[in-house]
Write a protein that holds these residues in place. Structure first.
Motif, PDB file in Angstrom:
ATOM      1  N   LEU C 153       0.830  -1.209   0.000  1.00  0.00           N
ATOM      2  CA  LEU C 153       0.000   0.000   0.000  1.00  0.00           C
ATOM      3  C   LEU C 153       0.866   1.262   0.000  1.00  0.00           C
ATOM      4  CD1 LEU C 153      -2.617  -1.253   2.600  1.00  0.00           C
ATOM      5  CD2 LEU C 153      -3.098  -0.773   0.190  1.00  0.00           C
ATOM      6  N   LEU C 154       1.932   1.247   0.805  1.00  0.00           N
ATOM      7  CA  LEU C 154       2.815   2.421   0.853  1.00  0.00           C
ATOM      8  C   LEU C 154       3.450   2.675  -0.508  1.00  0.00           C
ATOM      9  CD1 LEU C 154       4.489   1.756   4.325  1.00  0.00           C
ATOM     10  CD2 LEU C 154       3.042   3.716   3.747  1.00  0.00           C
ATOM     11  N   GLN C 155       3.803   1.615  -1.174  1.00  0.00           N
ATOM     12  CA  GLN C 155       4.397   1.786  -2.508  1.00  0.00           C
ATOM     13  C   GLN C 155       3.366   2.321  -3.497  1.00  0.00           C
ATOM     14  OE1 GLN C 155       6.133  -2.134  -2.839  1.00  0.00           O
ATOM     15  NE2 GLN C 155       8.154  -1.391  -2.254  1.00  0.00           N
ATOM     16  N   MET C 156       2.104   1.928  -3.322  1.00  0.00           N
ATOM     17  CA  MET C 156       1.036   2.486  -4.173  1.00  0.00           C
ATOM     18  C   MET C 156       0.948   3.990  -4.011  1.00  0.00           C
ATOM     19  SD  MET C 156      -2.359   0.169  -3.921  1.00  0.00           S
ATOM     20  CE  MET C 156      -2.144  -1.584  -3.722  1.00  0.00           C
ATOM     21  N   ALA C 157       1.242   4.457  -2.784  1.00  0.00           N
ATOM     22  CA  ALA C 157       1.191   5.898  -2.537  1.00  0.00           C
ATOM     23  C   ALA C 157       2.454   6.595  -3.006  1.00  0.00           C
ATOM     24  CB  ALA C 157       0.973   6.150  -1.040  1.00  0.00           C
ATOM     25  N   GLY C 158       3.418   5.828  -3.499  1.00  0.00           N
ATOM     26  CA  GLY C 158       4.635   6.433  -4.032  1.00  0.00           C
ATOM     27  C   GLY C 158       5.781   6.506  -3.050  1.00  0.00           C
ATOM     28  N   ALA C 159       5.581   5.954  -1.859  1.00  0.00           N
ATOM     29  CA  ALA C 159       6.657   6.028  -0.871  1.00  0.00           C
ATOM     30  C   ALA C 159       7.771   5.051  -1.225  1.00  0.00           C
ATOM     31  CB  ALA C 159       6.114   5.702   0.518  1.00  0.00           C
ATOM     32  N   GLN C 160       9.026   5.452  -0.935  1.00  0.00           N
ATOM     33  CA  GLN C 160      10.161   4.540  -1.040  1.00  0.00           C
ATOM     34  C   GLN C 160      10.359   3.895   0.325  1.00  0.00           C
ATOM     35  OE1 GLN C 160      11.162   4.400  -4.248  1.00  0.00           O
ATOM     36  NE2 GLN C 160      13.093   5.546  -4.195  1.00  0.00           N
ATOM     37  N   ILE C 161      10.584   2.590   0.336  1.00  0.00           N
ATOM     38  CA  ILE C 161      10.759   1.927   1.632  1.00  0.00           C
ATOM     39  C   ILE C 161      12.213   1.535   1.816  1.00  0.00           C
ATOM     40  CG2 ILE C 161      10.060  -0.008   3.080  1.00  0.00           C
ATOM     41  CD1 ILE C 161       7.413  -0.038   1.564  1.00  0.00           C
ATOM     42  N   ALA C 162      12.839   2.046   2.885  1.00  0.00           N
ATOM     43  CA  ALA C 162      14.190   1.627   3.248  1.00  0.00           C
ATOM     44  C   ALA C 162      14.054   0.692   4.445  1.00  0.00           C
ATOM     45  CB  ALA C 162      15.027   2.852   3.620  1.00  0.00           C
ATOM     46  N   GLU C 163      14.196  -0.593   4.198  1.00  0.00           N
ATOM     47  CA  GLU C 163      13.992  -1.557   5.287  1.00  0.00           C
ATOM     48  C   GLU C 163      15.035  -1.360   6.374  1.00  0.00           C
ATOM     49  OE1 GLU C 163      11.520  -3.520   5.727  1.00  0.00           O
ATOM     50  OE2 GLU C 163      10.593  -3.670   3.741  1.00  0.00           O
ATOM     51  N   MET C 164      14.622  -1.401   7.602  1.00  0.00           N
ATOM     52  CA  MET C 164      15.575  -1.324   8.708  1.00  0.00           C
ATOM     53  C   MET C 164      16.014  -2.734   9.095  1.00  0.00           C
ATOM     54  SD  MET C 164      13.289  -0.656  12.155  1.00  0.00           S
ATOM     55  CE  MET C 164      11.720   0.069  11.685  1.00  0.00           C
ATOM     56  N   GLU C 165      17.199  -2.838   9.625  1.00  0.00           N
ATOM     57  CA  GLU C 165      17.648  -4.103  10.203  1.00  0.00           C
ATOM     58  C   GLU C 165      16.751  -4.401  11.400  1.00  0.00           C
ATOM     59  OE1 GLU C 165      19.382  -4.177  13.411  1.00  0.00           O
ATOM     60  OE2 GLU C 165      19.320  -6.364  13.321  1.00  0.00           O
ATOM     61  N   GLY C 166      16.255  -5.609  11.477  1.00  0.00           N
ATOM     62  CA  GLY C 166      15.437  -5.953  12.641  1.00  0.00           C
ATOM     63  C   GLY C 166      14.052  -5.328  12.623  1.00  0.00           C
ATOM     64  N   SER C 167      13.456  -5.186  11.425  1.00  0.00           N
ATOM     65  CA  SER C 167      12.113  -4.601  11.359  1.00  0.00           C
ATOM     66  C   SER C 167      11.104  -5.470  12.103  1.00  0.00           C
ATOM     67  CB  SER C 167      11.669  -4.430   9.907  1.00  0.00           C
ATOM     68  OG  SER C 167      11.473  -5.689   9.301  1.00  0.00           O
ATOM     69  N   GLU C 168      11.400  -6.764  12.230  1.00  0.00           N
ATOM     70  CA  GLU C 168      10.474  -7.684  12.876  1.00  0.00           C
ATOM     71  C   GLU C 168      10.715  -7.823  14.378  1.00  0.00           C
ATOM     72  OE1 GLU C 168      10.523 -11.412  10.783  1.00  0.00           O
ATOM     73  OE2 GLU C 168       9.713 -10.521   8.925  1.00  0.00           O
ATOM     74  N   ARG C 169      11.724  -7.138  14.873  1.00  0.00           N
ATOM     75  CA  ARG C 169      12.041  -7.274  16.295  1.00  0.00           C
ATOM     76  C   ARG C 169      11.105  -6.415  17.136  1.00  0.00           C
ATOM     77  NH1 ARG C 169      17.313  -7.062  15.885  1.00  0.00           N
ATOM     78  NH2 ARG C 169      17.426  -4.816  16.128  1.00  0.00           N
ATOM     79  N   CYS C 170      10.706  -6.941  18.270  1.00  0.00           N
ATOM     80  CA  CYS C 170       9.766  -6.246  19.143  1.00  0.00           C
ATOM     81  C   CYS C 170      10.294  -4.883  19.573  1.00  0.00           C
ATOM     82  CB  CYS C 170       9.517  -7.119  20.376  1.00  0.00           C
ATOM     83  SG  CYS C 170       8.309  -6.444  21.515  1.00  0.00           S
ATOM     84  N   GLU C 190      14.920   1.543  22.496  1.00  0.00           N
ATOM     85  CA  GLU C 190      16.136   2.192  22.029  1.00  0.00           C
ATOM     86  C   GLU C 190      16.774   1.369  20.914  1.00  0.00           C
ATOM     87  OE1 GLU C 190      17.418   5.066  22.314  1.00  0.00           O
ATOM     88  OE2 GLU C 190      19.276   4.554  21.239  1.00  0.00           O
ATOM     89  N   GLY C 191      16.741   0.042  21.059  1.00  0.00           N
ATOM     90  CA  GLY C 191      17.262  -0.832  20.001  1.00  0.00           C
ATOM     91  C   GLY C 191      16.527  -0.599  18.692  1.00  0.00           C
ATOM     92  N   LYS C 192      15.213  -0.466  18.795  1.00  0.00           N
ATOM     93  CA  LYS C 192      14.407  -0.202  17.597  1.00  0.00           C
ATOM     94  C   LYS C 192      14.763   1.148  17.001  1.00  0.00           C
ATOM     95  CE  LYS C 192      11.730  -2.424  16.058  1.00  0.00           C
ATOM     96  NZ  LYS C 192      11.499  -3.292  14.876  1.00  0.00           N
ATOM     97  N   CYS C 193      14.935   2.156  17.864  1.00  0.00           N
ATOM     98  CA  CYS C 193      15.270   3.502  17.376  1.00  0.00           C
ATOM     99  C   CYS C 193      16.635   3.517  16.692  1.00  0.00           C
ATOM    100  CB  CYS C 193      15.229   4.508  18.526  1.00  0.00           C
ATOM    101  SG  CYS C 193      13.552   4.799  19.142  1.00  0.00           S
ATOM    102  N   GLU C 194      17.576   2.734  17.212  1.00  0.00           N
ATOM    103  CA  GLU C 194      18.889   2.620  16.562  1.00  0.00           C
ATOM    104  C   GLU C 194      18.719   2.098  15.138  1.00  0.00           C
ATOM    105  OE1 GLU C 194      21.540   1.443  20.449  1.00  0.00           O
ATOM    106  OE2 GLU C 194      21.617   0.061  18.731  1.00  0.00           O
ATOM    107  N   SER C 195      17.880   1.092  14.991  1.00  0.00           N
ATOM    108  CA  SER C 195      17.638   0.536  13.645  1.00  0.00           C
ATOM    109  C   SER C 195      16.992   1.567  12.737  1.00  0.00           C
ATOM    110  CB  SER C 195      16.725  -0.685  13.720  1.00  0.00           C
ATOM    111  OG  SER C 195      17.320  -1.712  14.461  1.00  0.00           O
ATOM    112  N   ILE C 196      16.070   2.341  13.304  1.00  0.00           N
ATOM    113  CA  ILE C 196      15.394   3.364  12.500  1.00  0.00           C
ATOM    114  C   ILE C 196      16.399   4.396  12.018  1.00  0.00           C
ATOM    115  CG2 ILE C 196      13.716   5.272  12.596  1.00  0.00           C
ATOM    116  CD1 ILE C 196      12.137   3.477  14.635  1.00  0.00           C
ATOM    117  N   ARG C 197      17.245   4.867  12.939  1.00  0.00           N
ATOM    118  CA  ARG C 197      18.250   5.869  12.567  1.00  0.00           C
ATOM    119  C   ARG C 197      19.165   5.319  11.472  1.00  0.00           C
ATOM    120  NH1 ARG C 197      17.851   7.392  18.213  1.00  0.00           N
ATOM    121  NH2 ARG C 197      19.273   5.741  18.878  1.00  0.00           N
ATOM    122  N   ALA C 198      19.574   4.049  11.655  1.00  0.00           N
ATOM    123  CA  ALA C 198      20.510   3.449  10.696  1.00  0.00           C
ATOM    124  C   ALA C 198      19.893   3.277   9.313  1.00  0.00           C
ATOM    125  CB  ALA C 198      20.996   2.102  11.221  1.00  0.00           C
ATOM    126  N   SER C 199      18.573   3.222   9.236  1.00  0.00           N
ATOM    127  CA  SER C 199      17.938   3.021   7.931  1.00  0.00           C
ATOM    128  C   SER C 199      18.031   4.261   7.058  1.00  0.00           C
ATOM    129  CB  SER C 199      16.462   2.648   8.118  1.00  0.00           C
ATOM    130  OG  SER C 199      15.710   3.808   8.452  1.00  0.00           O
TER     131      SER C 199
END
Lengths: 470, 219, 240
Positions: C153-170, C190-199
């Motif tokens: 759906l996001l791609q339908m809206a034209g968004a580019q997706i940069a997958e983060m490491e550990g997107s499936e991690r709680c 904080e671990g999740k935020c680190e992954s977000i920043r790195a993406s």
């Protein structure tokens, strides 16, 4: 092992600040999690095998009495003496008696988690026996006077510098800096003990009903030493370890090393049945098998019964984000991570381990990783239900849930209170739209802001919109 | 003893059964289930078209070196080659079944006795090998002591190609057929010993051998 | 086709815009949407705290409120998991109203799953110009198989997706866990935020408001005032 689970929250807090532990946990996670993922990807019929494994484990538990009796019959026929221990104390008493009756001075042990449960080493030492742990990780911890923090990699929390210090103190040789050299030094130190031990004690990954076999899987070969060289071999095992056939073992051994560390097979499978035959060159003269209950029969027939399927692979803790962050010692007893959060309350009492079933977000990683499909989050939830019913949680928690339930079943009251709440909280958030501190939820606000609500609820906005349209 | 009856009684009561001993009928039913020896799902590579290639591949994965000769007569020569290339003394303790081979001709001092601590190299055969996992299975018996595969730093293992099977289930079936029941020790060896207990760093050579060398006999 | 919108208590209280975005998406795809006024909560907080009876009474209330609908849709994986899985596999096992909950579970969908696999939309009202990263909330992912749908759906809206490491991690939310064991929760976050920043993405998108509030709360506390934290419904409805 002494129960410290009631201090989980405090210990977890300390572990979060332990930079050395945090680094070691990060390293271990990469190996265990990535290793398993790779092994599973290569396997093909992994999910089918998990289903089969759950089935054969359930079958053994459903027929636990008959399987144990059949095991006893076959083991006895092959020259082993089978003992039954109801409690931790009984298990220790039986083994100490065997040792003393046979003039045993030195005991060499391969890894056994159930021996930790029953405090076997302390009891043997109190009876004047010298006990040597031979699994390298357990040996390190024995020198450090520490309990294991993981069921497969017990010294995962230790750095090589810490190990070097322990070896200097214990071996009296120049301090080493490299891991291979340390391993060699431990090998040489322990080789002497293997050769001079009077009694070897092993745990058992499984015991096989159709043959009376006990078996241990290792990479080090210490279980082979311990079960071959001393004149007396004693196996200590939980009663739930019994499986039906050698074919069942062949199925389960495909799952265990892969789930634990991503290995296709462990270097050694030590499959032992009975005692040395008269004309054999090596092997023990006596074999004793101690079948331990210590709380397991309480799980049989209960809604926790599925936990008895556990094959002690450690995959659940390896994949648990809570365990990954706090390590094993925070859990305060023999078994950490999700399986520990269920077994600890089961074996030492829910009132002594109350925080453990709550140390989970129910993310489900453990349930996906468990090779025998134990529904770990569901079992932890059942323990929370028991806590709720038995009023074991702080009264404030119970009251908050009850209040929430009261209001949520009354839409008119709910609409009013949520309207008020949204406005107040939005005001508290100020221009930034962030609440920095809020009494009652400082578990959240200590480390995070709370984004403030928009100020009006969906319900009231929708109603307003609908009436404008009408 | 009381403990046995108490434990069995508790198990039975929890599952809606009375008494402290399974009945003959219950035991018969369980034995019938066990006798079926149900085999679970096996991965595709457990039945590789080239069994020996699969065995060698798994040996590589676990660190078991391997060489192939055409007959037992060539074993001493291969042993001499391996030991000198590895920088080891040409001396070993071996299973007596290999005593009759031409060790002097290869310059290797063969002692047909169980290995002792201090023996650098041990030579054994195996009951069979398992291609799926690169495993050799050694069964204990008077003339096939386990210590020869366990105590020395180097373990040499003779494997006849015809005795390389696909899976562990096949190995158990062959064991039942030829031996009946498992002997005191059924020792499954898959590579040299290792540990990763210090900082998750793998070190080869824990308590068991540092080196395992499989000598495949493929006529 | 009558679609009932289960707004969720968090959306109702905190981010009504997500509810309106869901409404817009369903209506623009041709659904007749009803929003039962008396809805409050699916009962999951009570369920996960061991308050089984409270959870059951709230589930029964939801059942009654949405009885007349052909489908029920919620912009949340965890509420949908509660009403599709917890009810049928645990709470109402052996109860006389189990069949009714089975019917409800069969017609209940998480929003992205409904749009992609039931309505089979090929376009969305909104456009998004930029790179986002996506957080896979645990219930949606592991209970309901929500993974590809929001990305599609996001791609339908034209968004580019940069997958983060550990997107499936709680992310560490876990409902009341975020307060009861707040320190561990914060560390996981904080671990999740680190992954977000790195993406490298300037926005993090997800499908569960609990996770999003948790992540936003940590980002802001650590000085990040610019990374946008959005529900996918807002992005693809053109309100992101």
């Amino acid at each position: 092992m002494l129960v410290q689970s009631m201090h989980f929250k405090q210990r977890a807090s300390e572990k979060l600040g332990d930079a050395l532990l945090q680094g070691n946990m990060r390293k271990a996670k990469g190996k265990f999690v990535d290793g398993r993922a790779k092994a599973v990807a290569e396997f093909g019929v992994w999910e089918e095998l998990r289903t089969h494994a759950a089935k054969i484990r359930d079958r053994a538990i459903a027929n636990l009495d008959a399987y144990l009796v059949e095991f006893e019959r076959n083991a006895t026929r092959r020259g082993a003496v089978v003992h039954w221990a109801e409690s931790a104390e009984d298990a220790c008493r039986i083994i100490v008696e065997i040792a003393l009756q046979n003039g045993v001075k030195k005991v060499a042990k391969s890894k056994s988690m159930v021996s930790e449960e029953v405090n076997l080493n302390e009891r043997m030492e109190a009876a004047g026996l010298q006990v040597i742990e031979t699994d390298l990780g357990e040996y390190i911890l024995q020198l450090a006077h520490e309990p294991p923090s993981h069921i497969v990699a017990p010294a995962v929390h230790k750095s090589k510098e810490q190990v070097a210090d322990l070896f200097v103190a214990a071996h009296g040789k120049p301090r080493l800096t490299e891991i291979p050299a340390m391993t060699r030094e431990a090998r040489e130190a322990l080789r002497g003990h293997f050769l001079t031990a009077d009694m070897g004690i092993s745990g058992s990954n499984f015991i096989i009903a159709e043959t009376g076999t006990t078996l241990t899987v290792t990479n080090e070969g210490n279980a082979d030493m311990v079960t071959t060289l001393p004149r007396i071999h004693c196996v200590i095992t939980g009663i739930e370890k019994v499986i039906g056939t050698m074919e069942d073992f062949a199925a389960l051994i495909r799952l265990l090393p892969r789930s634990a560390i991503g290995q296709t097979i462990t270097n050694y499978l030590t499959v032992t049945t009975g005692i040395k035959m008269p004309d054999e060159a090596d092997g023990p003269e006596q074999m004793h098998i101690v079948l331990v209950d210590a709380g397991r029969t309480r799980l049989v027939g209960s809604d926790m019964q599925e936990m008895l399927r556990c094959i002690r692979c450690g995959a659940c803790m390896n994949h648990c984000p809570v365990y990954q962050n706090v390590g094993g010692h925070a859990y305060g007893w023999v078994y950490p991570g999700p399986m520990g959060s269920i077994l600890t309350p089961a074996y030492v009492g829910l009132e002594n381990a109350g925080d453990l079933p709550n140390a989970a977000t129910f993310c489900g990683e453990c349930a996906v990783a468990c090779p025998v499909k134990i529904p770990l989050p569901d079992l932890m939830r059942k323990l929370r239900e028991q806590q709720f019913d038995r009023k074991l949680r702080p009264w404030t928690e119970r009251a908050a849930i009850a209040a929430w339930g009261f209001v949520a079943t009354r839409p008119g009251l709910y609409a009013l209170m949520s309207k008020l709440g949204a406005r107040v909280a939005s005001w508290m958030g100020g221009r930034e739209g962030l609440i920095h501190s809020l009494p009652g939820i400082d578990g959240w606000t200590k480390g995070r802001d709370m984004p403030a609500p928009a100020g009006r609820t969906f319900r009231e906005l929708y109603k307003r919109r609908a009436s404008h349209r009408a | 003893m009381g403990a046995r009856e108490n434990i069995l009684r508790r198990i039975r009561a929890a599952q809606g059964r009375t008494g402290s001993e399974p009945t003959e009928a219950e035991m018969a039913l369980v034995r019938e289930t066990l006798a079926r020896r149900e085999i679970g799902p096996q991965p595709a590579f457990a039945h590789a078209p080239d069994r020996l290639a699969q065995f060698r591949k798994e040996c590589d994965r676990l660190g078991t070196t391997h060489a192939t000769v055409r007959s037992e007569a060539e074993v001493p020569g291969e042993v001499a080659r391996y030991l000198s290339e590895t920088g080891l003394e040409l001396r070993l303790a071996g299973w007596r079944e290999y005593a009759g081979l031409d060790w002097p001709g290869a310059g290797v001092a063969f002692e047909g006795r169980p290995a002792r601590d201090g023996d650098a190299t041990g030579l054994t055969g195996c009951f069979c090998a398992i291609a799926e996992t690169g495993t050799t299975l050694l069964l204990s018996a008077p003339e096939t002591p386990k210590v020869t595969a366990l105590l020395p730093e180097t373990h040499l293992c003779v494997v006849h190609a015809a005795r390389v099977l696909d899976t562990m289930e096949d190995a158990f079936a062959l064991l039942r057929q030829e031996v009946g029941e498992p002997p005191r020790s059924a020792f499954f060896v898959s590579g040299p010993s290792r540990t990763a207990d210090i900082e998750q760093t793998i070190v080869i050579g824990a308590h068991g051998p540092y080196r395992v060398h499989a000598i495949l006999i493929e006529p | 086709m009558k679609v009932g919108l289960f707004v969720t208590c968090l959306v109702d209280l905190s981010r009504p815009g997500i509810g309106f975005a869901a409404l817009k998406l369903l209506e623009s795809a041709g659904c007749e949407v009803v929003v039962p006024e008396s809805q409050t909560c699916c009962g999951q907080p009570g369920y996960n705290s061991g308050g089984r009876e409270i959870a059951k009474s709230l589930a029964r209330k939801v059942l009654a409120e949405f009885r007349g609908c052909d489908y029920v849709v919620a912009p949340s994986g965890s509420c949908s998991g509660q009403m599709k899985v917890a009810t049928v596999h645990d709470l109402f096992k052996g109860e006389p109203d189990l069949p009714e909950f089975e019917t409800l579970a069969a017609k209940w969908f998480e929003l992205s799953d409904f749009l992609v696999n039931v309505l089979k939309v090929h376009k969305v009202p909104g456009t998004y110009d930029g790179t986002v990263t996506y957080h896979d909330s645990c219930s949606g992912l592991r209970e309901l198989g929500v993974k590809m749908q929001p990305r599609y759906l996001l791609q339908m809206a034209g968004a580019q997706i940069a997958e983060m490491e550990g997107s499936e991690r709680c992310c560490g939310f876990g409902g009341t866990f975020s307060i009861k064991l707040g320190e561990i929760s914060t560390r996981m976050c904080e671990g999740k935020c680190e992954s977000i920043r790195a993406s490298g993405a300037r926005a993090i998108v997800g499908g569960d408001l609990g996770c999003l509030l948790n992540i936003e709360g940590r980002l802001r506390r650590t000085g990040d005032t610019t990374t946008k934290v959005l529900h996918f419904a807002q992005v693809i409805a053109g309100e992101g």
